[in-house]
Design a protein around this motif. Structure first.
Motif, short mmCIF file in Angstrom:
data_model
loop_
_atom_site.label_atom_id
_atom_site.label_comp_id
_atom_site.label_asym_id
_atom_site.label_seq_id
_atom_site.Cartn_x
_atom_site.Cartn_y
_atom_site.Cartn_z
N THR A 90 -24.59 -18.73 -2.56
CA THR A 90 -24.66 -18.50 -1.02
C THR A 90 -24.84 -19.89 -0.23
O THR A 90 -25.21 -20.41 0.78
CB THR A 90 -25.73 -17.65 -1.04
OG1 THR A 90 -27.14 -18.54 -1.37
CG2 THR A 90 -26.00 -16.24 -0.98
N GLU A 91 -24.23 -21.32 -0.78
CA GLU A 91 -24.80 -22.59 -0.44
C GLU A 91 -23.94 -22.47 0.84
O GLU A 91 -24.55 -22.82 1.82
CB GLU A 91 -23.90 -23.53 -1.74
CG GLU A 91 -24.75 -23.44 -2.60
CD GLU A 91 -24.02 -24.53 -3.54
OE1 GLU A 91 -23.15 -25.11 -3.02
OE2 GLU A 91 -24.38 -24.91 -4.69
N VAL A 131 -16.18 -18.69 -0.39
CA VAL A 131 -15.44 -18.77 -1.67
C VAL A 131 -15.31 -19.91 -1.32
O VAL A 131 -15.22 -21.10 -2.31
CB VAL A 131 -14.21 -18.59 -1.65
CG1 VAL A 131 -13.95 -16.81 -1.65
CG2 VAL A 131 -13.16 -18.32 -0.65
N GLN A 132 -16.18 -21.08 -0.53
CA GLN A 132 -15.89 -22.69 -0.42
C GLN A 132 -17.07 -23.45 -1.01
O GLN A 132 -16.41 -24.42 -1.85
CB GLN A 132 -15.83 -22.51 1.27
CG GLN A 132 -14.17 -22.51 1.79
CD GLN A 132 -14.81 -22.91 2.87
OE1 GLN A 132 -15.14 -23.33 4.08
NE2 GLN A 132 -13.18 -24.09 3.69
N LEU A 141 -24.20 -22.07 7.76
CA LEU A 141 -23.21 -21.79 8.69
C LEU A 141 -24.21 -21.41 9.93
O LEU A 141 -24.75 -21.06 10.20
CB LEU A 141 -22.93 -20.70 8.23
CG LEU A 141 -21.33 -20.46 8.69
CD1 LEU A 141 -20.36 -21.58 8.51
CD2 LEU A 141 -20.95 -18.77 7.44
N THR A 142 -23.29 -22.58 11.37
CA THR A 142 -23.22 -21.99 12.18
C THR A 142 -22.75 -21.04 13.10
O THR A 142 -21.34 -20.90 12.18
CB THR A 142 -23.02 -22.98 12.86
OG1 THR A 142 -22.24 -23.72 13.38
CG2 THR A 142 -24.67 -24.47 12.21
N ALA A 165 -17.49 -13.01 -1.86
CA ALA A 165 -16.34 -13.24 -0.76
C ALA A 165 -16.00 -10.93 -0.19
O ALA A 165 -16.49 -11.73 0.98
CB ALA A 165 -15.34 -13.25 -1.15
N GLY A 166 -16.67 -10.23 -1.44
CA GLY A 166 -16.35 -8.92 -0.87
C GLY A 166 -17.56 -8.35 0.27
O GLY A 166 -17.25 -8.03 1.32
N ASP A 167 -18.52 -9.28 -0.53
CA ASP A 167 -19.85 -8.35 0.26
C ASP A 167 -20.40 -8.87 1.39
O ASP A 167 -20.27 -9.12 2.39
CB ASP A 167 -21.25 -8.98 -0.64
CG ASP A 167 -21.33 -8.57 -1.49
OD1 ASP A 167 -20.80 -6.48 -2.03
OD2 ASP A 167 -21.95 -8.84 -2.75
N SER A 168 -19.30 -10.90 1.64
CA SER A 168 -19.21 -11.43 3.01
C SER A 168 -18.87 -11.20 4.55
O SER A 168 -18.90 -10.80 5.23
CB SER A 168 -18.99 -13.29 2.13
OG SER A 168 -19.99 -13.55 2.09
#
Length: 113
Positions: free
Chosen positions: A88-89, A83-84, A94-95, A45-48
């Motif tokens: 990396t799924e 986090v969902q 993700l768009t 999450a922090g990296d994201s």
């Protein structure tokens, strides 16, 4: 400063953004975390957050106080996607439309502008 599930805070001092911040104090700006019903895995999450934050800044023609604040919210958006699911799924499919929709929701919930 990142605060995990509690969001992030930036402090703008005297020289920030060509004098846009007050001269005598460090002006804090607090970006909350986006509330989620369920967190599956906080790993990454922090990296994201950092990727969303710096990616948004890099996409802007100039860094202003407003773009910096928006970047903090884009960081929160990307952290919320991370986090969902596990690993990396979530990010793999993700768009940009999903990112922008979540940013719009986040902006409305927090009254960013």
């Amino acid at each position: 400063m990142k605060h995990g599930e509690y969001g992030a805070t930036a402090f703008f001092g005297q020289h920030a953004f060509n004098g846009a911040a007050p001269k005598s104090i460090a002006l804090p700006f607090r970006a909350p975390a986006l509330p989620l019903e369920e967190v599956v895995d906080p790993t990454g999450a922090g990296d994201s957050f950092a990727g969303g934050f710096f990616g948004y800044l890099a996409s802007q023609p100039e860094v202003t106080l407003q773009t910096f604040k928006h970047a903090m919210f884009y960081g929160g958006v990307m952290g919320s996607f991370a986090v969902q699911r596990f690993g990396t799924e979530q990010m793999q499919s993700l768009t940009r439309e999903e990112i922008d929709q979540r940013f719009a929701l986040f902006r409305e919930l927090s009254h960013l502008d």
